[in-house]
Design an enzyme around this catalytic site. Structure first.
Site, PDB file in Angstrom:
ATOM      1  CD  GLU A 212      51.695  56.927  47.291  1.00  0.00           C
ATOM      2  OE1 GLU A 212      51.998  55.757  47.642  1.00  0.00           O
ATOM      3  OE2 GLU A 212      50.830  57.608  47.850  1.00  0.00           O
TER       4      GLU A 212
ATOM      5  CB  CYS B  36      50.339  55.239  51.160  1.00  0.00           C
ATOM      6  SG  CYS B  36      50.444  57.016  51.087  1.00  0.00           S
TER       7      CYS B  36
HETATM    8  P1  NDP Z   1      43.335  49.851  43.598  1.00  0.00           P
HETATM    9  O1  NDP Z   1      44.777  49.937  43.316  1.00  0.00           O
HETATM   10  O2  NDP Z   1      42.576  48.701  43.006  1.00  0.00           O
HETATM   11  O3  NDP Z   1      42.604  51.187  43.103  1.00  0.00           O
HETATM   12  C1  NDP Z   1      43.208  52.462  43.094  1.00  0.00           C
HETATM   13  C2  NDP Z   1      42.559  53.322  42.019  1.00  0.00           C
HETATM   14  O4  NDP Z   1      42.734  52.713  40.736  1.00  0.00           O
HETATM   15  C3  NDP Z   1      41.047  53.479  42.185  1.00  0.00           C
HETATM   16  O5  NDP Z   1      40.666  54.758  41.768  1.00  0.00           O
HETATM   17  C4  NDP Z   1      40.503  52.425  41.253  1.00  0.00           C
HETATM   18  O6  NDP Z   1      39.214  52.690  40.837  1.00  0.00           O
HETATM   19  C5  NDP Z   1      41.471  52.540  40.101  1.00  0.00           C
HETATM   20  N1  NDP Z   1      41.513  51.362  39.236  1.00  0.00           N
HETATM   21  C6  NDP Z   1      41.220  50.069  39.542  1.00  0.00           C
HETATM   22  N2  NDP Z   1      41.462  49.274  38.481  1.00  0.00           N
HETATM   23  C7  NDP Z   1      41.896  50.068  37.479  1.00  0.00           C
HETATM   24  C8  NDP Z   1      42.329  49.844  36.140  1.00  0.00           C
HETATM   25  N3  NDP Z   1      42.354  48.612  35.604  1.00  0.00           N
HETATM   26  N4  NDP Z   1      42.747  50.896  35.405  1.00  0.00           N
HETATM   27  C9  NDP Z   1      42.753  52.133  35.929  1.00  0.00           C
HETATM   28  N5  NDP Z   1      42.352  52.413  37.193  1.00  0.00           N
HETATM   29  C10 NDP Z   1      41.937  51.394  37.960  1.00  0.00           C
HETATM   30  O7  NDP Z   1      43.178  49.909  45.129  1.00  0.00           O
HETATM   31  P2  NDP Z   1      41.962  49.548  46.077  1.00  0.00           P
HETATM   32  O8  NDP Z   1      41.194  50.787  46.305  1.00  0.00           O
HETATM   33  O9  NDP Z   1      41.211  48.355  45.594  1.00  0.00           O
HETATM   34  O10 NDP Z   1      42.791  49.137  47.381  1.00  0.00           O
HETATM   35  C11 NDP Z   1      43.550  47.943  47.353  1.00  0.00           C
HETATM   36  C12 NDP Z   1      44.824  48.097  48.122  1.00  0.00           C
HETATM   37  O11 NDP Z   1      45.627  49.126  47.580  1.00  0.00           O
HETATM   38  C13 NDP Z   1      44.628  48.494  49.556  1.00  0.00           C
HETATM   39  O12 NDP Z   1      44.438  47.347  50.289  1.00  0.00           O
HETATM   40  C14 NDP Z   1      45.920  49.175  49.909  1.00  0.00           C
HETATM   41  O13 NDP Z   1      46.834  48.196  50.307  1.00  0.00           O
HETATM   42  C15 NDP Z   1      46.366  49.762  48.585  1.00  0.00           C
HETATM   43  N6  NDP Z   1      46.081  51.208  48.508  1.00  0.00           N
HETATM   44  C16 NDP Z   1      47.115  52.063  48.634  1.00  0.00           C
HETATM   45  C17 NDP Z   1      46.883  53.408  48.620  1.00  0.00           C
HETATM   46  C18 NDP Z   1      47.986  54.369  48.764  1.00  0.00           C
HETATM   47  O14 NDP Z   1      47.799  55.398  49.373  1.00  0.00           O
HETATM   48  N7  NDP Z   1      49.109  54.125  48.157  1.00  0.00           N
HETATM   49  C19 NDP Z   1      45.539  53.965  48.492  1.00  0.00           C
HETATM   50  C20 NDP Z   1      44.530  52.972  48.305  1.00  0.00           C
HETATM   51  C21 NDP Z   1      44.809  51.654  48.324  1.00  0.00           C
HETATM   52  P3  NDP Z   1      37.989  51.966  41.596  1.00  0.00           P
HETATM   53  O15 NDP Z   1      38.080  52.382  43.023  1.00  0.00           O
HETATM   54  O16 NDP Z   1      36.822  52.534  40.908  1.00  0.00           O
HETATM   55  O17 NDP Z   1      38.188  50.477  41.408  1.00  0.00           O
END
Ligand code: NDP
Length: 490
Positions: free
Chosen positions: A235, A269
């Site tokens: 998602e 989202c």
């Molecule tokens: P990310 O996609 O980087 O992170 C989402 C989750 O994945 C977090 O729990 C993060 O952990 C984890 N993660 C990061 N890198 C890895 C990896 N290599 N392997 C496994 N898990 C990993 O999103 P961000 O929080 O940095 O947000 C960036 C952008 O994503 C936002 O600007 C927004 O546009 C979008 N976003 C969309 C969401 C939605 O509802 N669909 C929710 C959040 C963000 P950690 O936080 O510890 O890095």
């Protein structure tokens, strides 16, 4: 050896909310080992017992709503009321998943058809084992619970890695589960940064990964999962469109549009990011929108930008939109980190970042269209396809437009209402990801179909799967098949 820790901060004040371990790959390995044992125990419980435990967990969470909402407020900065709302919605999903798991996944007979006349066929959906849930920070209870509750209800154990911005609430959700299921670690939380999530996704004992976050990170997680052929449900956010047709209730549309765009500071989202309004009502709608937006205040009606790095993206989109379009509300000065005041810009070119990329902030672009068809074409010309909204008084026409919208979910005359209907599947197409959480599809996402066919008796002279089969049997089969399937439909 000292365990390294990291702090979660209140984005509004910068204060430390809590300190949590950075779980190493070795610690993640141990957690998955415990989850494997727990999964075997949990799957072997009668379905009614799993249901009872999950409904009890639902009650425990409900009793802790105030405490949990306060923690979500601290870690994300969102108003306590919004935090409460997301927890209430999560509770309704746990309830639905618990009550419907057996009906959706339990063993049932399926028709065998004429050629399988002598067979009984059954289908059931069995648990996968250990499910990893990698969660976001924007709805740190509602969003991961859309995977956790359905995975648990389907008989799996869950290891949850919350975002590094919201670890405290993730830890608390698993702690409270132990009140209902103390025997085994059926639901655990591991905390840390991206590496902790990466170690979890790469563990070959994890049988499915449910990921919510950015498209870029989803690709990295998928690459890690490809090593073990671990399936994922992804998602990844969206760029949702809001269409206002000529016969829309304009005050209601403007009200919904603003809430969909600005609540949670636009960090949703399925938040409204692009607005398309048909020519006939454009001016009237814009009057409604501009009047109302003056009453919405950053820091009162919605909180700060939770992830500091996001402010730069929002600023880049606003700067670009303001240059290329016409400002209705706000502008470059609206960004006063960690808060961003509402920004509305008209006539921003469709190929600009503010229209194409996920902004995840309290901003919208608005465009005038000839009619609803053109609005739909523009809405669909996006790499994303998560949700969307249509405002129209003509239910038939609105439903037709909704069906043609290239997205996983569409709300008519309301925003985001599909997320509160547990029976409806949630997920997107294109860059918004694939797979579904919520509803019957969400339960099946965390289960594997098991098909069993049992021969009840042998049909004399019709043993087709035997080397004893002769030309006469084949002839009888051909006659039967011609009778059943050989008539053309003209
Ligand atoms: P990310 O996609 O980087 O992170 C989402 C989750 O994945 C977090 O729990 C993060 O952990 C984890 N993660 C990061 N890198 C890895 C990896 N290599 N392997 C496994 N898990 C990993 O999103 P961000 O929080 O940095 O947000 C960036 C952008 O994503 C936002 O600007 C927004 O546009 C979008 N976003 C969309 C969401 C939605 O509802 N669909 C929710 C959040 C963000 P950690 O936080 O510890 O890095």
């Amino acid at each position: 050896m000292t365990t390294l820790t990291f702090d979660s901060l209140n984005p509004a004040t910068g204060e430390v909310v809590g300190s949590h371990p950075k779980h190493t790959p070795a610690a993640v390995h141990e957690a998955v080992g415990r989850a494997e044992e727990a999964a075997a125990w949990w799957a072997a419980l009668p379905a009614a017992e799993r249901r009872r435990r999950l409904l009890d967990y639902k009650a425990v969470l409900t009793q802790h709503i105030r405490e949990l909402a306060a923690l979500v407020h601290q870690e994300t900065g969102k108003p306590v009321g919004d935090a409460t709302l997301e927890i209430v919605l999560a509770v309704t999903h746990i309830d639905w998943a618990a009550r419907n798991a057996q009906k959706v996944l339990g063993r049932r007979r399926v028709a065998t058809g004429m050629i399988g006349l002598n067979l009984t066929a059954t289908l059931e959906y069995l648990p996968l084992g250990v499910v990893a849930v990698i969660g976001p920070w924007n709805y740190p209870v509602f969003t991961p619970m859309g995977s956790i509750a359905y995975a648990l209800a389907a008989g799996n154990a869950v290891v949850f890695k919350p975002s590094e911005l919201t670890p405290g609430i993730g830890v608390r959700l698993a702690e409270l589960f132990e009140e209902s299921v103390p025997e085994h670690k059926v639901f655990q939380t591991v905390t840390g940064l991206g590496e902790t999530g990466a170690a979890l996704a790469a563990d070959p004992r994890v049988k499915k990964v449910a990921f919510t976050g950015s498209t870029a990170t989803a690709k990295r997680v998928m690459a890690a999962c490809s090593e073990n052929l671990t399936p994922i449900v992804a998602e990844c956010g969206g760029k949702d469109a809001f269409i206002v047709d000529a016969d829309a209730d304009l005050p209601a549309a403007a009200d919904a549009c603003l809430w969909g765009a600005l609540s949670n500071a636009g960090q949703t989202c399925v938040g409204v990011e692009r607005v398309y309004v048909v020519d006939a009502v454009y001016e009237s709608f814009m009057r409604e929108l501009s009047d109302r937006v003056t009453k919405v205040k950053a820091g009162e009606d919605y909180g700060p930008i939770t992830m500091p790095g996001q402010v730069d993206i929002i600023k880049r989109h606003i700067d670009d939109a303001v240059k290329a379009g016409r400002t209705v509300t706000g502008g470059a000065a609206s960004v006063r980190a960690p808060y961003v005041d509402p920004v509305i810009v008209e006539d921003v070119p469709e190929d600009s970042p503010a229209v194409r990329e996920e902004t995840f902030g309290p901003t919208i672009t608005v465009r005038r269209t000839r009619d609803a068809r053109e609005a739909l074409e523009l809405a669909n010309a996006s790499a994303y396809g998560l949700g969307g909204t249509i405002f129209s008084r003509n239910a038939r026409r609105a439903t037709e437009l909704a069906r043609l919208m290239r997205s996983g979910m569409t709300a008519i005359n309301s925003v985001i209402s599909f997320a509160g209907v547990p029976a409806l599947p949630f997920g997107g197409v294109g860059d918004s990801g694939f797979g579904r959480i919520h509803g019957a599809d969400g339960l099946r996402e965390f289960a594997r179909p098991k098909a069993i066919s049992r021969q009840r008796f042998a049909i004399p002279g019709m043993n087709l799967t035997s080397f004893t089969r002769g030309p006469a049997e084949l002839e009888r089969l051909l006659r039967l098949v011609t009778f059943l399937h050989g008539r053309r439909k003209r």
